[in-house]
Design a protein around this motif. Structure first.
Motif, PDB file in Angstrom:
ATOM      1  N   UNK A  67       0.837  -1.179  -0.020  1.00 15.43           N
ATOM      2  CA  UNK A  67       0.096   0.088   0.030  1.00 15.43           C
ATOM      3  C   UNK A  67       0.943   1.285   0.048  1.00 15.43           C
ATOM      4  N   UNK A  68       0.294   2.305  -0.495  1.00 17.47           N
ATOM      5  CA  UNK A  68       0.958   3.574  -0.393  1.00 17.47           C
ATOM      6  C   UNK A  68       0.612   4.170   1.036  1.00 17.47           C
ATOM      7  N   UNK A  74      -2.592  13.421  -3.688  1.00 14.40           N
ATOM      8  CA  UNK A  74      -1.760  13.713  -4.912  1.00 14.40           C
ATOM      9  C   UNK A  74      -2.374  14.973  -5.503  1.00 14.40           C
ATOM     10  N   UNK A  76      -2.893  15.770  -8.779  1.00  9.68           N
ATOM     11  CA  UNK A  76      -3.958  15.343  -9.672  1.00  9.68           C
ATOM     12  C   UNK A  76      -3.786  13.985 -10.324  1.00  9.68           C
ATOM     13  N   UNK A  77      -4.676  13.516 -10.586  1.00  5.74           N
ATOM     14  CA  UNK A  77      -4.997  11.954 -11.025  1.00  5.74           C
ATOM     15  C   UNK A  77      -4.568  11.908 -12.592  1.00  5.74           C
ATOM     16  N   UNK A  79      -3.789   9.158 -14.186  1.00  4.77           N
ATOM     17  CA  UNK A  79      -4.153   8.006 -14.843  1.00  4.77           C
ATOM     18  C   UNK A  79      -5.548   7.768 -13.966  1.00  4.77           C
ATOM     19  N   UNK A  80      -6.263   6.705 -14.262  1.00  7.35           N
ATOM     20  CA  UNK A  80      -7.384   6.176 -13.302  1.00  7.35           C
ATOM     21  C   UNK A  80      -7.288   4.824 -12.824  1.00  7.35           C
ATOM     22  N   UNK A  81      -6.194   4.162 -13.486  1.00  8.14           N
ATOM     23  CA  UNK A  81      -6.015   2.732 -12.834  1.00  8.14           C
ATOM     24  C   UNK A  81      -4.836   2.740 -11.660  1.00  8.14           C
ATOM     25  N   UNK A  82      -4.582   1.568 -11.181  1.00  7.32           N
ATOM     26  CA  UNK A  82      -3.796   1.383 -10.220  1.00  7.32           C
ATOM     27  C   UNK A  82      -2.822   0.173 -10.506  1.00  7.32           C
ATOM     28  N   UNK A  83      -1.698   0.182  -9.949  1.00  5.53           N
ATOM     29  CA  UNK A  83      -0.469  -0.728 -10.188  1.00  5.53           C
ATOM     30  C   UNK A  83      -0.298  -1.898  -9.293  1.00  5.53           C
ATOM     31  N   UNK A  84      -0.864  -1.857  -8.073  1.00  5.39           N
ATOM     32  CA  UNK A  84      -0.682  -3.149  -7.114  1.00  5.39           C
ATOM     33  C   UNK A  84       0.416  -2.764  -6.053  1.00  5.39           C
ATOM     34  N   UNK A  85       1.385  -1.648  -6.226  1.00  3.96           N
ATOM     35  CA  UNK A  85       2.298  -1.512  -5.343  1.00  3.96           C
ATOM     36  C   UNK A  85       2.672  -0.092  -5.542  1.00  3.96           C
TER      37      UNK A  85
END
Lengths: 90, 178
Positions: A67-68, A74, A76-77, A79-85
């Motif tokens: 997790x972060x 942050x 600004x977003x 991207x809309x996805x996540x990477x898992x780490x």
């Protein structure tokens, strides 16, 4: 195990065995292709330590490890996805 | 349910399902205007309840602009301005799924404004927490935002998508037992 309990080892062992071999094979593939230094793989390796823990709560601690842990939103977003780490910070 | 086929409703009915509730959601792409949301809100307040009723299933829904589309505050505010008109629909349960996606400042600002709509109209809240590495941080920020609204009753808020590391946070902080 009491008489009324399902045998969880019978139910889950083969599934866990498959997943463990999958992970081992994944790491082998990364090594063969020189991609083991990816930040996600490093995070995964750090989380592996929890699998050998004797303390309950392993799943929660694995999730924590991936997790972060920053606290501020942050800017600004992008991207809309996540990477898992979480990405590595300097 | 907008993405489900009529056969899916049949399968639900055959399985004994009596009711469904559908949170307003991201369509898989960003909608270009608030008018797209107006049509979407009509779809989930007018058309889907009728489609579900053909299979003796009650259909309920939640209204919002999903955090995935909250990075544009101008569009988000146009969409949020549409919500009060639809709250009168008998199948609307409340405001949701609101929350965060990438934990950005704009997402947090739009979350706060959604919470205010719920407070102003005495609505239930359904919360979407972020995915994967963003979930822990996002859940903490969401709970802080909810607790900052003193008139929001935690008993009228559902925090969805919890996992092992965020469930205790949601239960304990949400119930004020810190």
């Amino acid at each position: 195990m009491s008489g009324n309990d399902s045998n969880l080892v019978d139910l889950g062992f083969l599934d866990a065995r498959i997943k463990l071999i999958d992970i081992a094979a994944f790491l082998d593939r990364l090594d063969r292709h020189g991609q083991a230094d990816d930040y996600r793989v490093k995070a995964l390796r750090e989380a592996f330590a929890e699998l050998d823990s004797k303390e309950p709560g392993r799943a929660s601690r694995v999730l924590d490890a991936l997790s972060d842990h920053t606290e501020e939103p942050i800017e600004a977003a992008e991207i809309q996805g996540a990477f898992g780490a979480p990405p590595e910070t300097d | 349910m907008v993405s489900r086929t009529t056969d899916d409703y049949m399968a639900l009915a055959c399985a004994g399902c009596k009711a469904v509730n559908e949170p307003a959601f991201w369509a898989g792409y960003d909608r270009a205007s608030a008018q797209g949301f107006y049509d979407y809100f009509r779809q989930i307040t007018e058309y889907e309840p009728k489609r579900a009723a053909k299979f003796c299933i009650e259909h309920y829904c939640w209204l919002c602009i999903n955090p995935k589309e909250a990075e544009d505050p101008g569009l988000a505010r146009e969409v949020m301005a549409l919500i009060p008109e639809f709250l009168k629909s008998p199948n609307v349960l409340g405001i949701g799924e609101i929350g965060l996606n990438k934990n950005s400042r704009n997402e947090l600002m739009i979350l706060e404004e959604h919470i205010q709509i719920a407070e102003d109209h005495d609505q239930l809240i359904l919360v979407h927490t972020p995915h994967l590495e963003d979930k822990l941080k996002g859940t903490k920020l969401i709970i802080d935002a909810l607790l900052n609204h003193s008139k929001i009753n935690p008993g009228r808020v559902i925090i969805d998508h919890v996992e092992e590391h965020t469930a205790p946070l949601s239960w304990i902080r949400g119930s004020g037992q810190e």
